[in-house]
Design a protein around this motif. Structure first.
Motif, PDB file in Angstrom:
ATOM      1  N   UNK A  41       1.099  -1.265   0.070  1.00  0.00           N
ATOM      2  CA  UNK A  41       0.084  -0.118   0.036  1.00  0.00           C
ATOM      3  C   UNK A  41       0.781   1.173  -0.090  1.00  0.00           C
ATOM      4  N   UNK A  42       1.759   1.118   0.636  1.00  0.00           N
ATOM      5  CA  UNK A  42       2.757   2.584   0.590  1.00  0.00           C
ATOM      6  C   UNK A  42       3.456   2.747  -0.826  1.00  0.00           C
ATOM      7  N   UNK A  43       4.036   1.535  -1.372  1.00  0.00           N
ATOM      8  CA  UNK A  43       4.409   1.595  -2.760  1.00  0.00           C
ATOM      9  C   UNK A  43       3.368   2.372  -3.517  1.00  0.00           C
TER      10      UNK A  43
ATOM     11  N   UNK B 107       0.776   6.547  -6.664  1.00  0.00           N
ATOM     12  CA  UNK B 107      -0.690   7.082  -6.748  1.00  0.00           C
ATOM     13  C   UNK B 107      -0.667   8.457  -6.593  1.00  0.00           C
ATOM     14  N   UNK B 108      -0.272   8.777  -5.327  1.00  0.00           N
ATOM     15  CA  UNK B 108      -0.447  10.394  -4.745  1.00  0.00           C
ATOM     16  C   UNK B 108       0.430  11.235  -5.732  1.00  0.00           C
TER      17      UNK B 108
ATOM     18  N   UNK C 168       4.380  11.314  -0.084  1.00  0.00           N
ATOM     19  CA  UNK C 168       5.406  11.421   1.040  1.00  0.00           C
ATOM     20  C   UNK C 168       5.088  10.570   2.161  1.00  0.00           C
ATOM     21  N   UNK C 169       4.002  10.656   2.463  1.00  0.00           N
ATOM     22  CA  UNK C 169       3.695   9.411   4.028  1.00  0.00           C
ATOM     23  C   UNK C 169       3.870   8.134   3.381  1.00  0.00           C
ATOM     24  N   UNK C 170       3.522   7.892   2.353  1.00  0.00           N
ATOM     25  CA  UNK C 170       4.016   6.362   1.845  1.00  0.00           C
ATOM     26  C   UNK C 170       5.317   6.319   1.802  1.00  0.00           C
ATOM     27  N   UNK C 171       6.506   6.943   1.695  1.00  0.00           N
ATOM     28  CA  UNK C 171       7.665   6.876   2.133  1.00  0.00           C
ATOM     29  C   UNK C 171       7.958   6.373   3.181  1.00  0.00           C
TER      30      UNK C 171
ATOM     31  N   UNK D   6      10.820  -5.465  -5.344  1.00  0.00           N
ATOM     32  CA  UNK D   6       9.458  -4.781  -6.074  1.00  0.00           C
ATOM     33  C   UNK D   6       9.129  -3.441  -5.334  1.00  0.00           C
ATOM     34  N   UNK D   7       9.183  -3.547  -3.926  1.00  0.00           N
ATOM     35  CA  UNK D   7       8.571  -2.253  -3.357  1.00  0.00           C
ATOM     36  C   UNK D   7       9.763  -1.098  -3.626  1.00  0.00           C
TER      37      UNK D   7
END
Lengths: 530, 652
Positions: free
Chosen positions: A290-292, A297-298, A319-322, A418-419
């Motif tokens: 989901x983070x990747x 996506x964001x 950024x919060x995904x990172x 892959x991430x």
């Protein structure tokens, strides 16, 4: 140690609330006085919080400045607060951003000044309380307490669709926090069952939760994780964020992006993962995925936004995904990168929202197409926007680089590459939308609508420049700040499966290492239920 | 002063210049800004000379000076120091960067004399030099990357220097983004190397450590592919961005939107050579992956040929030079690709001289003529004698005609591409052909600009004037360097010392050429013949016959128009990358996010929350169950109430 030092954290948490109470007693017409009190009190809180930094012992993984007072004694609920490598920087970020926001609102907020500042100060108390709480119930109380002032900030001082946005914000957050409440209760009773004492203090709970059966761990982790993931917000639970940001007043957006979102990621590090390490490990691939996805996506969605605030809001998802990626890579440099990234994002996104506020106040629009060529008319604004942008896209030498580089580096250590490979495209995409935004706002010919814009005034410079300075400082000399998180992060990773929270009253005397070695576990023993 | 201190000063002065002009420029004025920037560069150059002198005093085996500034990042597993390393390779680079950089700074005083943005200009220019020096002096890949991205930033800012022209701003953005794509691979290469070294017990990305432990990672594999090859491949893709090679060269022609001295400094002499430098710096890695090495050589060769083809059709004085730069960079990659690092660096240095000179010459012409279209020039020679003669030297040098600098460096590359251990006849032939084309398009440019009768109106021609001394003196110095620069690397066949080769010997692996002096001289004669033929042909067409390329709307032959439209590469990338990305983004934003994710998240979230709560309460814990259900029921009631009746907030 004097009284101030011994109770520093409690004072930091209480002072904004006391100031809010004081404001409540002042007449609402006295706008100047209200502003002065708000600026002075939030400024004082910031200055006091520097005491944490100067006395913080970086080499220790322990929670320091710990204060422990019985609160609801018969239930084993304690006022247990302290700071360690995970919340020190976030506490400072909060106390740093609040006076800035308060100062920025001097011109932006003309209606309901009193209520605005009361909300803002209560919000600061709530955030600080949630950040320093080491007691599960205490944390939960502050967690919910933050919700209310934010709800009002969006709902009253927001834009045209403010009620919709505020309710959406409220509902999403509540839906997340209710299962968490259930989980808190479960953990609390499970601890009683296992030990015969009631306690909701984190140092006591870890052993209990880590020993729970797998199924229970998975469910409980899920409950905590849902609440935190909504707050972060993690894709696909992010849809409340763009609405909230677009409608919120500038100050609300800055605090929302700067601090509130971080309570989600912080929650993972402080509570969800170390309490249920087994479950965290099993769920990690989901969160990494989901983070990747969120990163890409964001960034892609940011690319086609017409409203500057919406663009920045979606960029936060990226950024919060990172940050989430770094946390769930469960590797020390990734965790440190995530902690650093939180602060960096708070600064650069905070700066971006403040800068958007500056031109919004002048033009009363946030449509990107309405602007162009501002660099010619507002050179100082242009310079600061450029710095904030560079911080955001992670140029080396700016704060954004350190966090995202470390996160990606550690994601690359995972067996499944892959991430990291998906997420690394965020580096390019992040530059695409930010430079597009800069181009649309700053470059090109100046049209008639923007011909009379005034450059930043002194007050705006005073509250903007410190943020920019921090962005550069964190990028050029990150190691000082990384140093504050290193010990805690190393300990967290090393002992993840049997993590325990060690606490100490600080400042620890460096001359007496024996006291350091002792590492007394703080145990709150209570009589069994009567 | 010790070498270490001098080393810190080399990077310190340009940074100081940038910071000082950046902060106080608005107070101390435009004129002073230029002098300060030049002063900073002069000091940096002198410091560089001093540091290199110290370096030369050391024994060749231990010829490095290391300056540890501070610990940049220490994240437990990953640690990197902000540190500088001077060795013979970086010594050559800093002399070029500060030396040529100083000349271009001086030139800029004249060139930008009438521009209101001079303070900003010199701030950027100094900042660029700082980052470029960090790039070459950085003692580890991450510090190099700091410089690598920093020069990209300055390039972005300087291409879009005249930002009120949106086309220029867009060109700057394009440069940054295309470079970022390369940088992404650079980063991936770093990650690969870091974890591979980490696995063998050396978690360091410092060049010295990586080189020392290179053998340890030779056997490492990911998915059956050698990590060394994969990492070298990623780093090389990074290099194709910065050094404008296939497939990432598209930004450089557009970059000509910047002020011409910027094109000379950043987009010819220094920044664009960073990729070549990086490959040379990482030679121990590339040596371990012969496949990537030959890829480097072939990409270089094909880029050289391809760009030269476009250069033959271009009609903008700066665009011709831009494609020429891409082409010459291709030569450098051929050199490092066949393992002849010395020849690559040699050509890098001579190219910095003559291409810097040519760009500055072009700037001088533009300054005097006020157009960039070579079809509207002609006869400028009589009005601008200094520019004319120096430009002739530059043209002579790049065409590979003896005895100027380009002849020596290019011939060394061609010889090694032919006879080196990784060389081959096709590789050499492409380089050879490109050489003839280079001579042709450069003399075409030269003839169209300077020779024959002018094609300007009488009024325009009357205004054409020679540039001031701040511009012509740097031209003259660079012309001198372009003329004699070749002496630092005389061919073995001449039985003279190869000074540059001896100096760089400690840094690079030994390079043996199987063929003898006879082959070398033979190849040399062949390329001189080709260069002469190309030059004469161009002079015949564009001077003797007086041909002028057809106007943009005129009918050109098919090959010429395809070349002039740059083989439609921009359009292809637009269709393959930019458009799909925008379409996806629009689809995600309008359809997926608003209609899909939001609705699903809003609709399912309460269900998900209830499901999790049920899961927790089902865990058989009497107390929890009772408390939780009560709480949950209350909360749900609240939510339902709020969603049904809305919230009525009492406005303060």
């Amino acid at each position: 140690m004097n009284v101030l030092q011994e109770n520093l954290i409690t004072i930091l948490v209480a002072l904004p609330a006391i100031a809010a109470l004081f404001l409540a007693m002042l007449p609402g017409k006295e706008k100047g006085l209200l502003r002065a009190v708000a600026v002075a009190s939030s400024g004082l809180v910031f200055l006091l919080s520097l005491g944490l930094l100067s006395d913080f012992h970086s080499g220790l993984e322990m929670v320091q400045f710990v204060e422990s007072r019985p609160w609801i004694e018969s239930w084993g609920i304690t006022w247990l607060v302290g700071v360690d490598g995970f919340n020190l920087m976030l506490v400072l970020l909060t106390t740093f951003l609040t006076p800035i926001v308060v100062l920025s609102a001097v011109s932006a907020v003309q209606e309901g000044v009193k209520g605005y500042y009361i909300s803002m100060l209560l919000l600061e108390s709530g955030m600080l309380g949630a950040l320093v709480s080491l007691d599960l119930f205490l944390f939960y109380v502050f967690w919910e307490m933050m919700l209310i002032p934010m709800f009002f900030l969006i709902g009253i001082w927001g834009g045209s669709r403010r009620i919709y946005a505020a309710v959406k914000f409220m509902l999403f957050t509540l839906v997340g926090s209710l299962p968490m409440m259930v989980a808190v209760l479960y953990v609390y009773f499970a601890h009683y069952k296992a030990t015969g004492t009631y306690s909701s203090a984190l140092p006591d709970l870890f052993q209990t939760t880590q020993a729970l059966p797998d199924q229970a761990q998975l469910c409980l982790f899920g409950a905590f994780a849902l609440a935190f993931a909504i707050k972060v917000p993690l894709f696909p639970l992010h849809t409340w964020l763009p609405d909230a940001h677009v409608e919120a007043p500038t100050g609300g957006s800055v605090i929302l992006a700067g601090v509130l979102l971080k309570l989600g990621t912080y929650g993972f590090v402080r509570f969800a993962i170390p309490m249920f390490p087994m479950a965290a490990r099993s769920f990690a691939p989901i969160f990494l995925t989901l983070a990747a996805i969120g990163i890409v996506y964001g960034a892609l969605v940011s690319l086609v936004q017409q409203d500057i605030k919406k663009l920045v809001a979606y960029s936060s998802v990226s950024h919060l995904g990172f940050v989430v990626l770094g946390i769930f890579s469960l590797e020390v440099s990734g965790l440190m990168g995530a902690m650093f990234g939180m602060v960096s994002h708070g600064l650069s996104t905070g700066a971006l929202f403040l800068l958007v506020g500056v031109i919004y106040e002048r033009r009363h629009t946030r449509q990107i197409d309405e602007f162009g060529g501002l660099a010619a008319r507002m050179p100082f604004f242009a310079v600061l926007l450029m710095f904030a942008t560079l911080g955001s896209i992670g140029l080396p030498g700016m704060s954004g680089f350190v966090g995202e580089f470390l996160v990606l580096l550690s994601a690359f250590s995972l067996p499944n590459k892959i991430y990291a490979v998906i997420s690394v495209t965020g580096l390019v995409l992040g530059a695409v939308y930010m430079l597009w935004l800069v181009q649309k706002i700053l470059w090109g010919p100046l049209d008639s609508k923007n011909r009379n814009l005034a450059d930043l005034d002194i007050r705006e410079i005073v509250y903007l420049v410190p943020v920019i300075v921090m962005i550069v400082w964190l990028g050029v000399f990150p190691n000082f700040w990384l140093g504050t998180t290193r010990s805690s992060a190393e300990h967290w990773i090393r002992e993840l499966d049997f993590y325990s929270l060690r606490v100490t009253r600080a400042p620890v005397s460096v001359k007496a290492p024996a006291a350091v070695v002792a590492r007394q576990n703080l145990r709150i023993t209570l009589p069994p239920e009567s | 002063m010790t070498g270490e201190t001098l080393l810190a000063l080399v990077v310190g002065f340009p940074l100081l210049g940038a910071v000082f002009n950046g902060f106080f420029g608005r107070f101390h004025g435009r004129r002073l800004a230029g002098y300060l920037a030049c002063g900073a560069m002069a000091m940096a150059f002198l410091s560089a000379l001093g540091a290199v002198k110290d370096l030369a005093g050391l024994d060749p085996q231990v010829r490095t000076i290391h300056k540890h500034l501070y610990t940049w990042i220490d994240a437990s597993t990953f640690k990197v120091d902000m540190a500088l390393t001077l060795d013979p390779l970086s010594a050559v680079m800093i002399l070029v960067v500060t030396g040529v950089g100083f000349l271009i700074h001086v030139y800029s005083i004249g060139y930008m004399a009438h521009d209101d943005g001079r303070v900003r200009y010199f701030t950027y220019l100094n900042l660029f030099v700082f980052f470029m020096l960090m790039l070459v002096l950085g003692s580890s890949l991450p510090v190099m990357f700091l410089g690598w991205e920093g020069v990209g930033l300055c390039s972005y800012l300087l291409i879009g220097f005249w930002f009120d022209d949106i086309a220029k701003a867009v060109a700057g953005k394009k440069a940054f983004l295309v470079n970022r794509i390369g940088d992404m691979f650079f980063v991936l290469g770093m990650f690969l190397l870091f974890w591979t070294y980490h696995a063998v017990g050396s978690g360091s990305l410092a060049f010295a450590d990586m080189q020392a432990n290179a053998e340890l990672i030779q056997a490492a594999k990911i998915g059956g592919v050698a990590v060394t090859s994969l990492a070298a491949f990623c780093l090389f893709l990074g290099a194709t961005g910065k050094s404008a090679q296939i497939p990432l060269f598209v930004w450089l022609p557009d970059a000509m939107a910047g002020p011409t001295p910027v094109s000379a400094l950043i987009h010819a002499a220094t920044m664009v050579t960073a990729g070549v430098y990086m490959v040379a710096r990482m030679n121990f890695l590339f040596e371990m992956s012969p496949g990537v090495m030959s890829l480097v050589a072939w990409v270089g060769a094909l880029t050289a040929l391809f760009a030269a083809t476009i250069g033959m059709a271009a009609t903008d004085i700066k665009k011709v030079l831009a494609y020429s730069t891409i082409s010459q960079l291709g030569y450098m990659f051929v050199a490092v690709g066949v393992g002849s690092y010395v020849a690559g660096i040699f050509h890098l240095v001579t190219h910095a001289f003559f291409k810097g000179l040519l760009f500055l010459g072009a700037g001088s012409v533009i300054h005097g003529v006020t157009t960039q279209d070579i079809r509207q020039m002609g006869g400028v020679r009589h009005k601008m004698p200094w520019t004319f003669w120096t430009f002739l030297v530059g043209t002579w040098a790049i065409a590979g005609l003896p005895p100027f600098a380009g002849f020596f460096s290019k011939d060394e590359i061609l010889f090694h591409a032919y006879a080196g251990p990784h060389g081959s006849v096709p590789l050499w032939f492409i380089g050879y052909l490109t050489g003839a084309m280079t001579a042709f398009y450069m003399f075409r440019l030269f003839a169209l600009v300077f020779l024959g009768k002018t094609r300007m109106s009488k009024k325009e021609y009357g205004k054409v004037h020679e540039s001031p001394a701040t511009m012509t003196v740097p031209l003259a110095i660079l012309a001198g360097l372009s003329a004699i620069g070749g002496l630092m690397g005389l061919p073995h066949a001449f039985h003279m010392p190869h000074l540059l080769g001896d100096w760089l010997a400690p840094v690079f692996p030994e390079f043996h050429v199987a063929a003898g002096a006879g082959t070398e001289l033979g190849l040399m004669a062949a390329s001189v013949a080709a260069a002469i033929a190309g030059s004469l042909l161009a002079l015949y067409f564009y001077f003797k016959k007086g041909y002028v390329p057809v106007p943009d709307n005129g009918k050109a032959s098919l090959p010429a128009s395809v070349a002039r439209d740059k083989f439609y590469i921009d359009e292809v990338y637009d269709g393959l990358v930019v458009m799909p990305m925008k379409a996806i983004a629009r689809f995600l934003s309008a359809t997926v996010d608003a209609a899909g994710v939001d609705r699903v998240a809003s609709g399912w979230l309460p269900g998900l929350a209830g499901w999790i709560s049920k899961g927790v309460t089902a865990l058989q814990n009497g107390n929890t169950q009772r408390y939780a259900m009560a709480l949950f029921a209350g909360a749900v009631a609240l939510i339902v109430y709020v969603s049904l009746f809305g919230v009525r907030v009492p406005l303060a």
